[in-house]
Design an enzyme around this catalytic site. Sequence first.
Site, PDB file in Angstrom:
ATOM      1  N   TYR A  77       0.828  -1.210   0.000  1.00 37.09           N
ATOM      2  CA  TYR A  77       0.000   0.000   0.000  1.00 37.09           C
ATOM      3  C   TYR A  77       0.863   1.261   0.000  1.00 37.09           C
ATOM      4  CZ  TYR A  77      -4.403  -2.355  -0.030  1.00 37.09           C
ATOM      5  OH  TYR A  77      -5.478  -3.111  -0.442  1.00 37.09           O
ATOM      6  N   ARG A  80       1.845   1.785  -3.489  1.00 37.63           N
ATOM      7  CA  ARG A  80       0.735   2.273  -4.315  1.00 37.63           C
ATOM      8  C   ARG A  80       0.368   3.714  -3.962  1.00 37.63           C
ATOM      9  NH1 ARG A  80      -3.854  -1.702  -3.550  1.00 37.63           N
ATOM     10  NH2 ARG A  80      -4.892  -0.435  -5.134  1.00 37.63           N
ATOM     11  N   ASN A 112     -12.333   2.615  -7.262  1.00 40.28           N
ATOM     12  CA  ASN A 112     -10.926   2.973  -7.060  1.00 40.28           C
ATOM     13  C   ASN A 112     -10.725   3.672  -5.721  1.00 40.28           C
ATOM     14  OD1 ASN A 112     -10.669   1.961  -9.592  1.00 40.28           O
ATOM     15  ND2 ASN A 112     -10.476   3.933 -10.620  1.00 40.28           N
ATOM     16  N   HIS A 129     -15.016   0.961  -2.569  1.00 44.31           N
ATOM     17  CA  HIS A 129     -13.988   0.115  -1.949  1.00 44.31           C
ATOM     18  C   HIS A 129     -13.070   0.901  -1.017  1.00 44.31           C
ATOM     19  CE1 HIS A 129     -14.537  -3.148  -5.301  1.00 44.31           C
ATOM     20  NE2 HIS A 129     -15.453  -3.210  -4.355  1.00 44.31           N
ATOM     21  N   THR A 201     -13.646  -1.277 -16.005  1.00 42.34           N
ATOM     22  CA  THR A 201     -13.755  -2.327 -14.984  1.00 42.34           C
ATOM     23  C   THR A 201     -13.997  -3.675 -15.644  1.00 42.34           C
ATOM     24  OG1 THR A 201     -14.939  -3.112 -13.017  1.00 42.34           O
ATOM     25  CG2 THR A 201     -16.227  -1.815 -14.587  1.00 42.34           C
ATOM     26  N   SER A 202     -13.399  -4.711 -15.046  1.00 41.93           N
ATOM     27  CA  SER A 202     -13.592  -6.058 -15.592  1.00 41.93           C
ATOM     28  C   SER A 202     -14.969  -6.594 -15.202  1.00 41.93           C
ATOM     29  CB  SER A 202     -12.492  -7.001 -15.085  1.00 41.93           C
ATOM     30  OG  SER A 202     -12.458  -6.978 -13.680  1.00 41.93           O
TER      31      SER A 202
END
Length: 261
Positions: A77, A80, A112, A129, A201-202
């Site tokens: 993290y 990121r 995101n 999220h 997005t998948s």
Amino acid sequence: MSDRLEDSRPDDALLTAARVVARSARLAVFTGAGVSKESGIATFRESETGLWARYDPLQLATPEAYREDPAFVWSWYEHRFGVAAAAEPNAGHRAIAELEKLLPGVVVITQNIDGLHQRAGSSRVIELHGTMHSFRCIDGRHRGFAWDDIAGQEEKPPRCPECGDYLRPEVVWFGEGLPPDALNAAQQLSARCDVMLVVGTSGVVYPAAAVPLIAREAGATVIDVNPEWDALAQNCDLFLRGPGGEVLPQLVAAVREHLDV
Ligand code: BJW
């Protein structure tokens, strides 16, 4: 309008999408990791580069991984956060923010955690999220710490200033519930929007992936922007193939033409 326009006539699809968006009174924009890719932020299902290329992000974004090796997950993290802090919103984020100036009732629902929509100027953003800009102790009793509150600590993960437990980012890992207020708001907006623009997005992580399905079920026109024909593409009305940073500015320019502004 044909039920679905895609690759064979990409310009038709873009113009049709622009006409639909320009008429929208309640537009919801639903985004995933792909919208930030052109800002240099890796997606989940495409490989990272550098040090982290060997690790599967989907194995790291779990409470089990954090319990097993908190320092390791923390350092992921931290990495990121560094990438996101150095990143700038891209043309896709900016185009989405511009839609707010053109149309009433635009809301962004994002998976995101990078805060780039807000930095691009979107003012109504629902973070399904969580966010990488806030931390809590592991049992959640103390929340809302910022990087600046903990930056000086040597220990990894840093300790909660209130109770001394390990801190973790206020994000949603696999097996954890989504923030109830954000999830409820997203579900209600999906059921009420007239158009949903899905970007990057998948569409495989639930319950977030149900957001465009709820919108379509309720009668909204769902437009998907993605360079790949992904899970969600099968459930959309219009598919615009390409990176968000290219397709979205074109779409917004065409919307402007329709609105004559
Ligand atoms: C571009 C592009 C460009 C590239 N432009 N596009 C129902 C069925 C099956 C399983 C489940 C179910 N319901 C729940 C589950 C379990 C699980 C789940 O969904 N598993 C599936 C994988 C099978 N879900 C959960 O565990 C969720 N929790 C839950 O359900 O809790 C129940 C509960 C209730 C009450 C109490 C307790 C429990 C939680 C899910 C949390 C997901 N968390 C992560 C990490 C967040 C923090 C962090 O960022 O570190 O969220 S995982 C990761 O996946 C992250 C993302 O937000 C999420 C979605 O990924 P996304 O955004 O779609 O990215 P990618 O990489 O998958 O796709 C990128 C796309 O961009 C691709 O399509 C590219 O083509 C495209 N692209 N370049 C535009 N330039």
